[in-house]
Design a protein around this motif. Structure first.
Motif, PDB file in Angstrom:
ATOM      1  N   ILE A  24       3.740  -9.797  -3.409  1.00  0.00           N
ATOM      2  CA  ILE A  24       3.453  -8.369  -3.502  1.00  0.00           C
ATOM      3  C   ILE A  24       4.412  -7.782  -4.526  1.00  0.00           C
ATOM      4  O   ILE A  24       5.626  -7.970  -4.432  1.00  0.00           O
ATOM      5  N   ILE A  25       3.861  -7.081  -5.502  1.00  0.00           N
ATOM      6  CA  ILE A  25       4.678  -6.356  -6.478  1.00  0.00           C
ATOM      7  C   ILE A  25       4.738  -4.902  -6.015  1.00  0.00           C
ATOM      8  O   ILE A  25       3.728  -4.327  -5.629  1.00  0.00           O
ATOM      9  N   SER A  26       5.925  -4.319  -6.041  1.00  0.00           N
ATOM     10  CA  SER A  26       6.037  -2.882  -5.761  1.00  0.00           C
ATOM     11  C   SER A  26       6.681  -2.199  -6.941  1.00  0.00           C
ATOM     12  O   SER A  26       7.440  -2.798  -7.699  1.00  0.00           O
ATOM     13  N   ASP A  27       6.308  -0.940  -7.095  1.00  0.00           N
ATOM     14  CA  ASP A  27       6.796  -0.148  -8.212  1.00  0.00           C
ATOM     15  C   ASP A  27       7.109   1.245  -7.687  1.00  0.00           C
ATOM     16  O   ASP A  27       6.401   1.753  -6.802  1.00  0.00           O
ATOM     17  N   ALA A  28       8.152   1.851  -8.194  1.00  0.00           N
ATOM     18  CA  ALA A  28       8.430   3.235  -7.811  1.00  0.00           C
ATOM     19  C   ALA A  28       7.278   4.118  -8.288  1.00  0.00           C
ATOM     20  O   ALA A  28       6.689   3.868  -9.343  1.00  0.00           O
ATOM     21  N   PRO A  29       6.942   5.147  -7.512  1.00  0.00           N
ATOM     22  CA  PRO A  29       5.840   6.030  -7.914  1.00  0.00           C
ATOM     23  C   PRO A  29       6.236   6.948  -9.063  1.00  0.00           C
ATOM     24  O   PRO A  29       7.425   7.152  -9.334  1.00  0.00           O
ATOM     25  N   LEU A  30       5.234   7.489  -9.711  1.00  0.00           N
ATOM     26  CA  LEU A  30       5.475   8.396 -10.842  1.00  0.00           C
ATOM     27  C   LEU A  30       6.374   9.566 -10.464  1.00  0.00           C
ATOM     28  O   LEU A  30       7.226   9.968 -11.254  1.00  0.00           O
ATOM     29  N   ASP A  31       6.189  10.098  -9.246  1.00  0.00           N
ATOM     30  CA  ASP A  31       6.979  11.266  -8.841  1.00  0.00           C
ATOM     31  C   ASP A  31       8.393  10.911  -8.389  1.00  0.00           C
ATOM     32  O   ASP A  31       9.134  11.758  -7.928  1.00  0.00           O
ATOM     33  N   ASN A  32       8.765   9.628  -8.533  1.00  0.00           N
ATOM     34  CA  ASN A  32      10.122   9.215  -8.186  1.00  0.00           C
ATOM     35  C   ASN A  32      10.673   8.256  -9.240  1.00  0.00           C
ATOM     36  O   ASN A  32      11.213   7.200  -8.924  1.00  0.00           O
ATOM     37  N   ASN A  33      10.470   8.621 -10.509  1.00  0.00           N
ATOM     38  CA  ASN A  33      11.046   7.928 -11.660  1.00  0.00           C
ATOM     39  C   ASN A  33      10.403   6.588 -11.989  1.00  0.00           C
ATOM     40  O   ASN A  33      10.932   5.842 -12.806  1.00  0.00           O
ATOM     41  N   GLY A  34       9.287   6.252 -11.349  1.00  0.00           N
ATOM     42  CA  GLY A  34       8.672   4.957 -11.590  1.00  0.00           C
ATOM     43  C   GLY A  34       7.465   5.031 -12.504  1.00  0.00           C
ATOM     44  O   GLY A  34       7.107   6.086 -13.016  1.00  0.00           O
ATOM     45  N   LYS A  35       6.840   3.879 -12.666  1.00  0.00           N
ATOM     46  CA  LYS A  35       5.650   3.777 -13.507  1.00  0.00           C
ATOM     47  C   LYS A  35       4.365   3.930 -12.695  1.00  0.00           C
ATOM     48  O   LYS A  35       3.298   4.157 -13.257  1.00  0.00           O
ATOM     49  N   GLY A  36       4.444   3.757 -11.370  1.00  0.00           N
ATOM     50  CA  GLY A  36       3.264   3.879 -10.522  1.00  0.00           C
ATOM     51  C   GLY A  36       2.200   2.836 -10.828  1.00  0.00           C
ATOM     52  O   GLY A  36       1.019   3.093 -10.652  1.00  0.00           O
ATOM     53  N   GLU A  37       2.607   1.655 -11.255  1.00  0.00           N
ATOM     54  CA  GLU A  37       1.653   0.612 -11.646  1.00  0.00           C
ATOM     55  C   GLU A  37       1.333  -0.363 -10.516  1.00  0.00           C
ATOM     56  O   GLU A  37       0.569  -1.307 -10.712  1.00  0.00           O
ATOM     57  N   ALA A  38       1.924  -0.152  -9.353  1.00  0.00           N
ATOM     58  CA  ALA A  38       1.677  -1.000  -8.182  1.00  0.00           C
ATOM     59  C   ALA A  38       1.940  -0.161  -6.937  1.00  0.00           C
ATOM     60  O   ALA A  38       2.396   0.986  -7.036  1.00  0.00           O
ATOM     61  N   PHE A  39       1.652  -0.724  -5.775  1.00  0.00           N
ATOM     62  CA  PHE A  39       1.986  -0.039  -4.531  1.00  0.00           C
ATOM     63  C   PHE A  39       3.476   0.295  -4.542  1.00  0.00           C
ATOM     64  O   PHE A  39       4.301  -0.540  -4.928  1.00  0.00           O
ATOM     65  N   SER A  40       3.822   1.500  -4.096  1.00  0.00           N
ATOM     66  CA  SER A  40       5.230   1.824  -3.888  1.00  0.00           C
ATOM     67  C   SER A  40       5.615   1.304  -2.500  1.00  0.00           C
ATOM     68  O   SER A  40       4.737   0.995  -1.679  1.00  0.00           O
ATOM     69  N   PRO A  41       6.897   1.216  -2.197  1.00  0.00           N
ATOM     70  CA  PRO A  41       7.281   0.791  -0.855  1.00  0.00           C
ATOM     71  C   PRO A  41       6.676   1.669   0.245  1.00  0.00           C
ATOM     72  O   PRO A  41       6.224   1.150   1.269  1.00  0.00           O
ATOM     73  N   THR A  42       6.617   2.983   0.032  1.00  0.00           N
ATOM     74  CA  THR A  42       6.024   3.839   1.062  1.00  0.00           C
ATOM     75  C   THR A  42       4.505   3.688   1.122  1.00  0.00           C
ATOM     76  O   THR A  42       3.904   3.837   2.185  1.00  0.00           O
ATOM     77  N   ASP A  43       3.871   3.362  -0.012  1.00  0.00           N
ATOM     78  CA  ASP A  43       2.436   3.048   0.013  1.00  0.00           C
ATOM     79  C   ASP A  43       2.176   1.839   0.906  1.00  0.00           C
ATOM     80  O   ASP A  43       1.200   1.804   1.658  1.00  0.00           O
ATOM     81  N   THR A  44       3.048   0.834   0.803  1.00  0.00           N
ATOM     82  CA  THR A  44       2.836  -0.374   1.600  1.00  0.00           C
ATOM     83  C   THR A  44       3.009  -0.094   3.091  1.00  0.00           C
ATOM     84  O   THR A  44       2.333  -0.703   3.917  1.00  0.00           O
ATOM     85  N   VAL A  45       3.887   0.845   3.436  1.00  0.00           N
ATOM     86  CA  VAL A  45       4.044   1.220   4.845  1.00  0.00           C
ATOM     87  C   VAL A  45       2.748   1.850   5.364  1.00  0.00           C
ATOM     88  O   VAL A  45       2.233   1.467   6.423  1.00  0.00           O
ATOM     89  N   ALA A  46       2.195   2.800   4.613  1.00  0.00           N
ATOM     90  CA  ALA A  46       0.953   3.461   5.024  1.00  0.00           C
ATOM     91  C   ALA A  46      -0.190   2.452   5.084  1.00  0.00           C
ATOM     92  O   ALA A  46      -0.995   2.445   6.028  1.00  0.00           O
ATOM     93  N   ASN A  47      -0.259   1.585   4.100  1.00  0.00           N
ATOM     94  CA  ASN A  47      -1.294   0.554   4.066  1.00  0.00           C
ATOM     95  C   ASN A  47      -1.134  -0.420   5.228  1.00  0.00           C
ATOM     96  O   ASN A  47      -2.121  -0.856   5.833  1.00  0.00           O
ATOM     97  N   ALA A  48       0.108  -0.764   5.550  1.00  0.00           N
ATOM     98  CA  ALA A  48       0.373  -1.678   6.658  1.00  0.00           C
ATOM     99  C   ALA A  48      -0.132  -1.097   7.973  1.00  0.00           C
ATOM    100  O   ALA A  48      -0.637  -1.836   8.833  1.00  0.00           O
ATOM    101  N   LEU A  49      -0.024   0.214   8.135  1.00  0.00           N
ATOM    102  CA  LEU A  49      -0.517   0.842   9.359  1.00  0.00           C
ATOM    103  C   LEU A  49      -2.018   0.609   9.506  1.00  0.00           C
ATOM    104  O   LEU A  49      -2.488   0.131  10.544  1.00  0.00           O
ATOM    105  N   ALA A  50      -2.781   0.909   8.478  1.00  0.00           N
ATOM    106  CA  ALA A  50      -4.231   0.728   8.552  1.00  0.00           C
ATOM    107  C   ALA A  50      -4.606  -0.738   8.706  1.00  0.00           C
ATOM    108  O   ALA A  50      -5.496  -1.088   9.496  1.00  0.00           O
TER     109      ALA A  50
END
Length: 133
Positions: A24-50
């Motif tokens: 799994i590749i993770s990337d910081a989101p655009l709104d937190n200094n990242g490129k947003g080119e992959a799931f962010s760590p918090t995206d993976t948490v939300a995705n893990a729930l579903a």
């Protein structure tokens, strides 16, 4: 050991699942200094729930001799500021099955007992809905 994470630079990580070798590749989101080119760590948490909710429903459905293959979940994560954290997770399940009310209730209640749901901070709002065929 469950996984090994390597920092790749530019706010990106690679996580390797030890048992399977999956990555799994993770990337910081655009709104937190990242490129947003992959799931962010918090995206993976939300995705893990579903994903977890679908998995436990799948276990229960198999026990009930029901197949809901093709069912989907749309996940929306809302961030909160100060402190920056997940404020809410909205999940809309589209269940690819036509069944009776009792079975719907069993599967919905089962979903709410998944380990990720029970592990998340209770301050995170969880807006869960089910659309049945």
């Amino acid at each position: 050991m469950t996984s090994k994470i390597t920092y790749l630079g530019d706010l990106r990580t690679s996580s390797i699942h030890i048992q399977s070798g999956s990555e799994i590749i993770s990337d910081a989101p655009l709104d937190n200094n990242g490129k947003g080119e992959a799931f962010s760590p918090t995206d993976t948490v939300a995705n893990a729930l579903a994903s977890c909710m679908m998995t436990v429903m799948g276990i229960k459905a198999r026990d009930l001799k029901i197949d809901f293959t093709g069912s989907t979940a749309e996940v929306t994560k809302m961030m909160q500021a100060e402190p920056r954290r997940i404020g809410a997770i909205e999940i809309v399940f589209d269940m690819n099955i036509s069944t009776d009310e009792k079975t719907k209730t069993i599967l919905e209640r089962t979903a709410m007992t998944c380990p990720v749901f029970l592990s998340l901070n209770p301050d995170i709002e969880k807006e869960i809905s089910f659309n049945w065929k």
